[in-house]
Motif scaffolding. Structure first.
Motif, PDB file in Angstrom:
ATOM      1  N   HIS A 174     131.110  -8.969 -81.824  1.00  0.00           N
ATOM      2  CA  HIS A 174     129.659  -9.169 -81.820  1.00  0.00           C
ATOM      3  C   HIS A 174     129.030  -8.652 -80.523  1.00  0.00           C
ATOM      4  O   HIS A 174     127.864  -8.240 -80.520  1.00  0.00           O
ATOM      5  N   VAL A 177     128.458  -5.048 -81.123  1.00  0.00           N
ATOM      6  CA  VAL A 177     127.370  -4.877 -82.099  1.00  0.00           C
ATOM      7  C   VAL A 177     126.015  -4.981 -81.407  1.00  0.00           C
ATOM      8  O   VAL A 177     125.139  -4.112 -81.577  1.00  0.00           O
ATOM      9  N   THR A 430     122.763   1.599 -88.702  1.00  0.00           N
ATOM     10  CA  THR A 430     124.086   2.008 -89.185  1.00  0.00           C
ATOM     11  C   THR A 430     124.850   2.665 -88.034  1.00  0.00           C
ATOM     12  O   THR A 430     124.260   3.053 -87.021  1.00  0.00           O
ATOM     13  N   TYR A 431     126.129   2.851 -88.243  1.00  0.00           N
ATOM     14  CA  TYR A 431     126.946   3.528 -87.239  1.00  0.00           C
ATOM     15  C   TYR A 431     126.549   4.992 -87.065  1.00  0.00           C
ATOM     16  O   TYR A 431     126.825   5.598 -86.027  1.00  0.00           O
ATOM     17  N   ASN A 437     126.169   5.460 -81.178  1.00  0.00           N
ATOM     18  CA  ASN A 437     126.760   4.400 -81.997  1.00  0.00           C
ATOM     19  C   ASN A 437     128.211   4.730 -82.321  1.00  0.00           C
ATOM     20  O   ASN A 437     129.110   3.893 -82.215  1.00  0.00           O
ATOM     21  N   LEU A 441     131.613   2.882 -81.094  1.00  0.00           N
ATOM     22  CA  LEU A 441     132.536   2.400 -82.118  1.00  0.00           C
ATOM     23  C   LEU A 441     133.939   2.929 -81.875  1.00  0.00           C
ATOM     24  O   LEU A 441     134.924   2.168 -81.921  1.00  0.00           O
ATOM     25  N   MET A 451     136.248  -4.106 -84.936  1.00  0.00           N
ATOM     26  CA  MET A 451     134.850  -3.853 -85.261  1.00  0.00           C
ATOM     27  C   MET A 451     134.592  -3.997 -86.755  1.00  0.00           C
ATOM     28  O   MET A 451     135.477  -3.750 -87.575  1.00  0.00           O
ATOM     29  N   PRO A 452     133.353  -4.386 -87.126  1.00  0.00           N
ATOM     30  CA  PRO A 452     133.024  -4.483 -88.553  1.00  0.00           C
ATOM     31  C   PRO A 452     133.133  -3.125 -89.233  1.00  0.00           C
ATOM     32  O   PRO A 452     132.999  -2.073 -88.591  1.00  0.00           O
ATOM     33  N   SER A 453     133.342  -3.154 -90.536  1.00  0.00           N
ATOM     34  CA  SER A 453     133.326  -1.920 -91.315  1.00  0.00           C
ATOM     35  C   SER A 453     131.911  -1.352 -91.339  1.00  0.00           C
ATOM     36  O   SER A 453     130.962  -1.969 -90.823  1.00  0.00           O
ATOM     37  N   TYR A 457     128.935  -3.796 -90.590  1.00  0.00           N
ATOM     38  CA  TYR A 457     127.960  -3.601 -89.509  1.00  0.00           C
ATOM     39  C   TYR A 457     126.536  -3.671 -90.057  1.00  0.00           C
ATOM     40  O   TYR A 457     125.644  -4.264 -89.427  1.00  0.00           O
ATOM     41  N   TRP A 460     125.299  -7.140 -90.339  1.00  0.00           N
ATOM     42  CA  TRP A 460     124.816  -7.623 -89.039  1.00  0.00           C
ATOM     43  C   TRP A 460     123.420  -7.083 -88.744  1.00  0.00           C
ATOM     44  O   TRP A 460     122.516  -7.833 -88.347  1.00  0.00           O
ATOM     45  N   SER A 461     123.236  -5.771 -88.921  1.00  0.00           N
ATOM     46  CA  SER A 461     121.976  -5.150 -88.512  1.00  0.00           C
ATOM     47  C   SER A 461     120.807  -5.627 -89.367  1.00  0.00           C
ATOM     48  O   SER A 461     119.724  -5.910 -88.848  1.00  0.00           O
TER      49      SER A 461
END
Length: 478
Positions: A174, A177, A430-431, A437, A441, A451-453, A457, A460-461
């Motif tokens: 987090h 993120v 997004t990534y 970003n 990552l 890290m989130p996929s 992600y 989260w966003s």
């Protein structure tokens, strides 16, 4: 070192195109640009395939993606360009690809490469314990720094110290993120140095400090929400740790700064960008229908030169201590080359405005009386920026709003603020919304952070940033 063979192949390909079409006037005449009004949305399928590959394959087939992501990306680019050349003609297809390379991709990568290389030579020594207070302070510093040395520079300077500070914690994804939210995106909203879309606006005639005065309140609101929210979230996860393991991989020690010889080089990057917007000798070269100005060439050569100087004057051991490696910029360069290529039909369709296949979407940005709908500009620019890369998307909506910098800074200032804010702020959704970003990552994953996929992600966003952007809409864009 970067993939020299790939860079050489790209340069040779461009030179071959130039010689093939530029040597014969008849061939040069064939390089008329493609009319976006004639394109179907089916031409965007390779872009969709590429984006889905970026989203799914790292999770579903990590070994395949890690070893072959460049080939996969190139495959999607070829899946577009080969039929595109057959249907539209080799000349027009080459003209569009050349424009994407010379006007967008090369300046984009040159700036990122310079900032990545130079900032990678700045080592923050020592270590702090990644407590909620320390982490919040680091994010706050990074948010301020992002508009001075760019989101790429700030991200590369601070992500490694932040990861070291939190390497003893079991739950630390987090932290990264929120770092992407604030340092890699939102913090870069105040100057053209901060984020590529604003840099492009500066080249189009937008004053250097225009976004400082017209996006300052919006940026302050987001920071005032996200920094305290991060502190609360981090404090929650901190409490779940139970205890801090005694075997901290990087024990606390006094913080210092090495590689100071790179700081003037970062100032040189700022100078090169300012020069390209303020100096206009009136010299330009036409390459397959794309105008390349002398100041743009000087800027990009200067950026690459500054990066080379950094490599020459920075001890290799210092970069090793910084955990520096070329994989993040290599990944960005390969994936964004394919993204810029597969973006061509989507951007052409959007540029066609009401005459193109995206007419219903374009119609949303105007009110019934013909005046701009600022909230629509904010959200459409932002949502498309999060999946299409924010720099070219900014240009599309900049031109859609008239393309006159003087008018957009004056009577249509609210519209330009909406476009700028959407492009910069929602690059965090997004990534792939903004190049830093992906770099962050890659570095975090290389350091072992879970890290989130891609879609994780986005959860989260949208959960955190979605309500923030809705509040901005109510406060500033209605």
């Amino acid at each position: 070192m970067p993939n020299r063979s790939a860079l050489t192949a790209a340069a040779v390909a461009i030179l071959c195109l130039v010689s093939f079409f530029g040597a014969d006037p008849a061939r040069a005449a064939e390089t008329a640009h493609v009319d976006g009004a004639e394109l179907s949305l089916l031409w965007t399928l390779p872009l969709v395939g590429l984006l889905l590959s970026i989203a799914i394959l790292p999770l579903a087939a990590p070994r395949l993606w890690h070893h072959h992501y460049g080939k996969i990306a190139a495959g999607w680019a070829l899946a577009l360009m080969l039929p595109f050349a057959l249907v539209q003609g080799v000349g027009p297809a080459a003209a569009e690809l050349t424009h994407a390379a010379l006007a967008e991709y090369i300046p984009f990568v040159a700036l990122l490469f310079a900032l990545f290389t130079i900032s990678g030579g700045v080592l923050v020594t020592g270590n702090l314990k990644g407590s909620p207070g320390v982490n919040t302070a680091l994010l706050g510093i990074g948010t301020l720094l992002a508009s001075v040395i760019g989101t790429t520079g700030a991200s590369m300077v601070l992500i490694r110290p932040l990861l070291r500070a939190n390497d003893q914690r079991k739950r630390n994804a987090h932290v990264v993120v929120f770092f992407i939210f604030l340092v890699s995106n939102i913090g870069g909203s105040l100057t053209p140095l901060g984020d590529p879309p604003l840099f492009l606006g500066f080249l189009k005639g937008v004053d250097f400090f225009w976004t400082t005065t017209h996006l300052g309140k919006e940026t302050a609101v987001l920071a005032a929400i996200l920094l305290p929210l991060f502190y609360l979230v981090d404090r929650f996860f901190w409490s779940k740790e139970g205890f801090i393991p005694p075997s901290d991989p990087t024990p606390d020690s006094r913080v210092g700064l090495k590689g100071l010889q790179n700081l003037p080089l970062l100032a040189g990057v700022v100078g090169a960008i300012l020069m390209s917007g303020l100096w206009n000798p009136g010299v330009a070269f036409a390459v397959l229908g794309t105008e390349v100005t002398l100041q743009a060439i000087v800027r990009d050569v200067a950026l690459l030169g500054l990066a080379m100087v950094s490599l020459a004057i920075t001890p290799a051991g210092l970069r090793e201590r910084n955990g520096f490696d070329w994989e993040p910029i290599r990944e960005v360069a390969k994936l964004f080359a394919a993204i810029f290529a597969t973006l061509i039909p989507a951007l052409l369709i959007l540029k066609a405005g009401a005459d193109g296949a995206a007419a219903p979407l374009v119609g949303l940005v105007s009110r019934p009386d013909g005046t701009p709908h600022e909230a629509a500009y904010f959200w459409l620019t932002g949502i498309l920026s999060s999946v299409l890369d924010n720099a070219p998307t900014y240009l599309v909506f900049f031109n859609l709003a008239g393309g006159d910098a003087a008018e957009l800074m004056g009577p249509l200032a609210g519209t330009l603020a909406a476009i700028s804010g959407g492009a910069v702020f929602m690059g965090a959704m997004t990534y792939i919304g903004n190049a830093p970003n992906f770099m962050v990552l890659a570095i975090a994953r290389n350091r072992g952070v879970a890290m989130p996929s891609f879609f994780g992600y986005m959860a989260w966003s949208w959960l955190i940033l979605g309500p923030c952007f809705a509040l901005l809409t109510l406060l500033f864009f209605l």
